[in-house]
Design a protein around this motif. Structure first.
Motif, PDB file in Angstrom:
ATOM      1  N   ARG A  13       0.851  -1.204   0.000  1.00 23.71           N
ATOM      2  CA  ARG A  13       0.000   0.000   0.000  1.00 23.71           C
ATOM      3  C   ARG A  13       0.880   1.245   0.000  1.00 23.71           C
ATOM      4  NH1 ARG A  13      -5.013   2.082   1.417  1.00 23.71           N
ATOM      5  NH2 ARG A  13      -4.907   4.092   2.473  1.00 23.71           N
ATOM      6  N   LEU A  14       0.664   2.089  -0.998  1.00 27.95           N
ATOM      7  CA  LEU A  14       1.285   3.409  -1.046  1.00 27.95           C
ATOM      8  C   LEU A  14       0.164   4.415  -0.840  1.00 27.95           C
ATOM      9  CD1 LEU A  14       3.573   2.940  -4.183  1.00 27.95           C
ATOM     10  CD2 LEU A  14       4.257   2.839  -1.774  1.00 27.95           C
ATOM     11  N   GLU A  15       0.429   5.465  -0.059  1.00 27.20           N
ATOM     12  CA  GLU A  15      -0.616   6.448   0.204  1.00 27.20           C
ATOM     13  C   GLU A  15      -0.043   7.856   0.225  1.00 27.20           C
ATOM     14  OE1 GLU A  15      -2.079   4.618   3.787  1.00 27.20           O
ATOM     15  OE2 GLU A  15      -0.727   5.792   5.047  1.00 27.20           O
ATOM     16  N   LEU A  16      -0.925   8.803  -0.064  1.00 30.34           N
ATOM     17  CA  LEU A  16      -0.533  10.214  -0.077  1.00 30.34           C
ATOM     18  C   LEU A  16      -1.779  11.058   0.030  1.00 30.34           C
ATOM     19  CD1 LEU A  16      -1.367  11.267  -3.155  1.00 30.34           C
ATOM     20  CD2 LEU A  16       0.701  10.053  -3.754  1.00 30.34           C
ATOM     21  N   THR A  17      -1.568  12.347   0.275  1.00 29.73           N
ATOM     22  CA  THR A  17      -2.650  13.312   0.193  1.00 29.73           C
ATOM     23  C   THR A  17      -2.242  14.364  -0.831  1.00 29.73           C
ATOM     24  OG1 THR A  17      -1.765  14.638   2.017  1.00 29.73           O
ATOM     25  CG2 THR A  17      -3.443  12.991   2.568  1.00 29.73           C
ATOM     26  N   VAL A  18      -3.236  14.951  -1.467  1.00 30.01           N
ATOM     27  CA  VAL A  18      -2.993  15.993  -2.452  1.00 30.01           C
ATOM     28  C   VAL A  18      -4.137  16.991  -2.374  1.00 30.01           C
ATOM     29  CG1 VAL A  18      -4.095  14.692  -4.334  1.00 30.01           C
ATOM     30  CG2 VAL A  18      -2.446  16.492  -4.871  1.00 30.01           C
ATOM     31  N   MET A  19      -3.791  18.274  -2.401  1.00 34.22           N
ATOM     32  CA  MET A  19      -4.830  19.306  -2.358  1.00 34.22           C
ATOM     33  C   MET A  19      -5.748  19.131  -3.560  1.00 34.22           C
ATOM     34  SD  MET A  19      -2.653  22.587  -1.111  1.00 34.22           S
ATOM     35  CE  MET A  19      -1.249  22.269  -0.037  1.00 34.22           C
ATOM     36  N   CYS A  20      -7.040  19.235  -3.310  1.00 35.31           N
ATOM     37  CA  CYS A  20      -8.028  18.949  -4.348  1.00 35.31           C
ATOM     38  C   CYS A  20      -7.847  19.800  -5.603  1.00 35.31           C
ATOM     39  CB  CYS A  20      -9.444  19.110  -3.800  1.00 35.31           C
ATOM     40  SG  CYS A  20      -9.879  17.831  -2.578  1.00 35.31           S
ATOM     41  N   GLN A  21      -7.377  21.039  -5.463  1.00 32.31           N
ATOM     42  CA  GLN A  21      -7.211  21.889  -6.648  1.00 32.31           C
ATOM     43  C   GLN A  21      -5.898  21.631  -7.388  1.00 32.31           C
ATOM     44  OE1 GLN A  21      -7.026  23.006  -3.497  1.00 32.31           O
ATOM     45  NE2 GLN A  21      -5.957  24.937  -3.330  1.00 32.31           N
ATOM     46  N   LYS A  77     -10.399  14.813   2.659  1.00 36.20           N
ATOM     47  CA  LYS A  77     -10.073  15.331   3.986  1.00 36.20           C
ATOM     48  C   LYS A  77     -10.497  16.805   3.982  1.00 36.20           C
ATOM     49  CE  LYS A  77      -6.021  15.548   7.009  1.00 36.20           C
ATOM     50  NZ  LYS A  77      -4.569  15.356   7.042  1.00 36.20           N
ATOM     51  N   LYS A  78     -11.659  17.097   4.541  1.00 39.61           N
ATOM     52  CA  LYS A  78     -12.256  18.433   4.504  1.00 39.61           C
ATOM     53  C   LYS A  78     -11.478  19.419   5.378  1.00 39.61           C
ATOM     54  CE  LYS A  78     -16.003  17.637   2.063  1.00 39.61           C
ATOM     55  NZ  LYS A  78     -16.304  18.339   0.851  1.00 39.61           N
ATOM     56  N   GLN A  79     -11.352  20.652   4.897  1.00 39.24           N
ATOM     57  CA  GLN A  79     -10.690  21.733   5.628  1.00 39.24           C
ATOM     58  C   GLN A  79      -9.349  21.275   6.206  1.00 39.24           C
ATOM     59  OE1 GLN A  79     -13.350  23.511   8.498  1.00 39.24           O
ATOM     60  NE2 GLN A  79     -14.765  24.179   6.922  1.00 39.24           N
ATOM     61  N   SER A  80      -8.595  20.581   5.406  1.00 37.87           N
ATOM     62  CA  SER A  80      -7.342  19.964   5.836  1.00 37.87           C
ATOM     63  C   SER A  80      -6.220  20.967   6.070  1.00 37.87           C
ATOM     64  CB  SER A  80      -6.917  18.948   4.773  1.00 37.87           C
ATOM     65  OG  SER A  80      -5.697  18.363   5.107  1.00 37.87           O
ATOM     66  N   ILE A  81      -6.169  21.997   5.250  1.00 41.46           N
ATOM     67  CA  ILE A  81      -5.057  22.946   5.256  1.00 41.46           C
ATOM     68  C   ILE A  81      -5.637  24.351   5.128  1.00 41.46           C
ATOM     69  CG2 ILE A  81      -3.028  23.711   3.935  1.00 41.46           C
ATOM     70  CD1 ILE A  81      -2.633  20.847   3.080  1.00 41.46           C
ATOM     71  N   ILE A  82      -4.937  25.323   5.702  1.00 46.46           N
ATOM     72  CA  ILE A  82      -5.318  26.722   5.510  1.00 46.46           C
ATOM     73  C   ILE A  82      -4.230  27.404   4.694  1.00 46.46           C
ATOM     74  CG2 ILE A  82      -5.787  28.938   6.618  1.00 46.46           C
ATOM     75  CD1 ILE A  82      -6.725  27.362   9.090  1.00 46.46           C
ATOM     76  N   ILE A  83      -4.611  27.945   3.538  1.00 47.57           N
ATOM     77  CA  ILE A  83      -3.684  28.683   2.679  1.00 47.57           C
ATOM     78  C   ILE A  83      -4.319  30.027   2.369  1.00 47.57           C
ATOM     79  CG2 ILE A  83      -2.496  28.751   0.452  1.00 47.57           C
ATOM     80  CD1 ILE A  83      -2.483  25.702   0.486  1.00 47.57           C
ATOM     81  N   ASP A  84      -3.573  31.084   2.631  1.00 47.71           N
ATOM     82  CA  ASP A  84      -4.082  32.443   2.405  1.00 47.71           C
ATOM     83  C   ASP A  84      -5.437  32.645   3.088  1.00 47.71           C
ATOM     84  OD1 ASP A  84      -1.818  33.003   0.887  1.00 47.71           O
ATOM     85  OD2 ASP A  84      -2.800  32.414  -0.990  1.00 47.71           O
ATOM     86  N   ASP A  85      -5.527  32.186   4.346  1.00 50.02           N
ATOM     87  CA  ASP A  85      -6.740  32.331   5.166  1.00 50.02           C
ATOM     88  C   ASP A  85      -7.957  31.612   4.592  1.00 50.02           C
ATOM     89  OD1 ASP A  85      -5.397  33.925   7.072  1.00 50.02           O
ATOM     90  OD2 ASP A  85      -5.723  35.709   5.833  1.00 50.02           O
ATOM     91  N   GLU A  86      -7.718  30.608   3.766  1.00 54.85           N
ATOM     92  CA  GLU A  86      -8.813  29.856   3.166  1.00 54.85           C
ATOM     93  C   GLU A  86      -8.616  28.364   3.427  1.00 54.85           C
ATOM     94  OE1 GLU A  86     -10.422  29.287  -1.345  1.00 54.85           O
ATOM     95  OE2 GLU A  86      -9.675  31.273  -0.797  1.00 54.85           O
ATOM     96  N   TYR A  87      -9.699  27.680   3.813  1.00 49.06           N
ATOM     97  CA  TYR A  87      -9.618  26.235   4.022  1.00 49.06           C
ATOM     98  C   TYR A  87      -9.505  25.515   2.684  1.00 49.06           C
ATOM     99  CZ  TYR A  87     -10.919  26.724   8.911  1.00 49.06           C
ATOM    100  OH  TYR A  87     -10.944  27.042  10.240  1.00 49.06           O
ATOM    101  N   ILE A  88      -8.628  24.520   2.656  1.00 46.64           N
ATOM    102  CA  ILE A  88      -8.393  23.724   1.452  1.00 46.64           C
ATOM    103  C   ILE A  88      -8.644  22.258   1.793  1.00 46.64           C
ATOM    104  CG2 ILE A  88      -6.679  23.041  -0.286  1.00 46.64           C
ATOM    105  CD1 ILE A  88      -7.377  26.050  -0.360  1.00 46.64           C
ATOM    106  N   GLU A  97      -8.270  18.161   0.889  1.00 44.66           N
ATOM    107  CA  GLU A  97      -7.286  17.266   0.274  1.00 44.66           C
ATOM    108  C   GLU A  97      -7.949  15.935  -0.064  1.00 44.66           C
ATOM    109  OE1 GLU A  97      -2.844  17.705   1.831  1.00 44.66           O
ATOM    110  OE2 GLU A  97      -4.220  17.192   3.452  1.00 44.66           O
ATOM    111  N   TYR A  98      -7.453  15.321  -1.126  1.00 44.51           N
ATOM    112  CA  TYR A  98      -7.836  13.947  -1.434  1.00 44.51           C
ATOM    113  C   TYR A  98      -6.886  13.012  -0.697  1.00 44.51           C
ATOM    114  CZ  TYR A  98     -10.502  15.605  -5.497  1.00 44.51           C
ATOM    115  OH  TYR A  98     -11.389  16.233  -6.334  1.00 44.51           O
ATOM    116  N   TYR A  99      -7.436  11.943  -0.131  1.00 46.67           N
ATOM    117  CA  TYR A  99      -6.647  10.797   0.287  1.00 46.67           C
ATOM    118  C   TYR A  99      -6.539   9.908  -0.941  1.00 46.67           C
ATOM    119  CZ  TYR A  99      -7.023  11.432   5.397  1.00 46.67           C
ATOM    120  OH  TYR A  99      -6.930  11.876   6.675  1.00 46.67           O
TER     121      TYR A  99
END
Length: 166
Positions: free
Chosen positions: A119-127, A146-157, A159-161
């Protein structure tokens, strides 16, 4: 271009840190914000040591002696997850679209099979469509969001698992 992909060597800690630091400024798709990464060369040396002598993989891409990209795979330490590895990839902007990512993933697959990783796994920002496309091309599938995983420029981002099973 004379791009060479190979496992990291112990004498490349400073150059690897410089690569990661530069990536923090070039893209918002890495974890650290510009200037946030501390210069802890001993920590980088430990990561390299785990790849050279331990269970992990750390590949680098070089062009004429300059590090331009890396792929790390950190294997699960506990017995129950020792069959899996978490992947992180970073490639300098000027060197994207030269097939480096695909070459990294061919080497990763070979390493995984040789080391009984199923099993290989990663996350990637949806955009991040470019990275998502590369991962899907290499056999990864989306397992969830993964909802609201990261905050970039004051915005929730979000991610896909993503994972790839062998």
């Amino acid at each position: 271009m004379d791009i060479i992909i190979h496992p990291v060597t112990e004498n490349q800690a400073e150059a690897l840190w410089q690569l990661m630091y530069a990536l923090d400024f070039e893209t918002k798709y890495m974890m650290y914000e510009p200037g946030e990464r501390s210069k802890d060369i001993e920590r980088v040396k430990d990561v390299i040591h785990e790849a050279v002598y331990g269970d992990n993989l750390l590949l680098i891409a070089e062009n004429k002696g300059e590090l331009i990209g890396y792929l790390s795979a950190e294997r699960g330490k506990c017995k129950r997850i020792h069959h899996s590895a978490y992947i992180v990839v970073g490639i300098r902007t000027a060197y994207q679209n030269y097939g480096i990512g695909s070459k990294f993933f061919v080497e990763l697959d070979n390493w995984a099979k040789k080391n009984q990783i199923t099993r290989l796994e990663l996350t990637v920002m949806c955009q991040n469509e470019v990275a998502k496309h590369l991962y899907e091309k290499r056999g990864f599938v989306i397992e969830g969001v993964k909802k609201q995983s990261i905050i970039i420029d004051d915005e929730y981002i979000d991610e896909y698992y993503m994972s790839k099973l062998f």
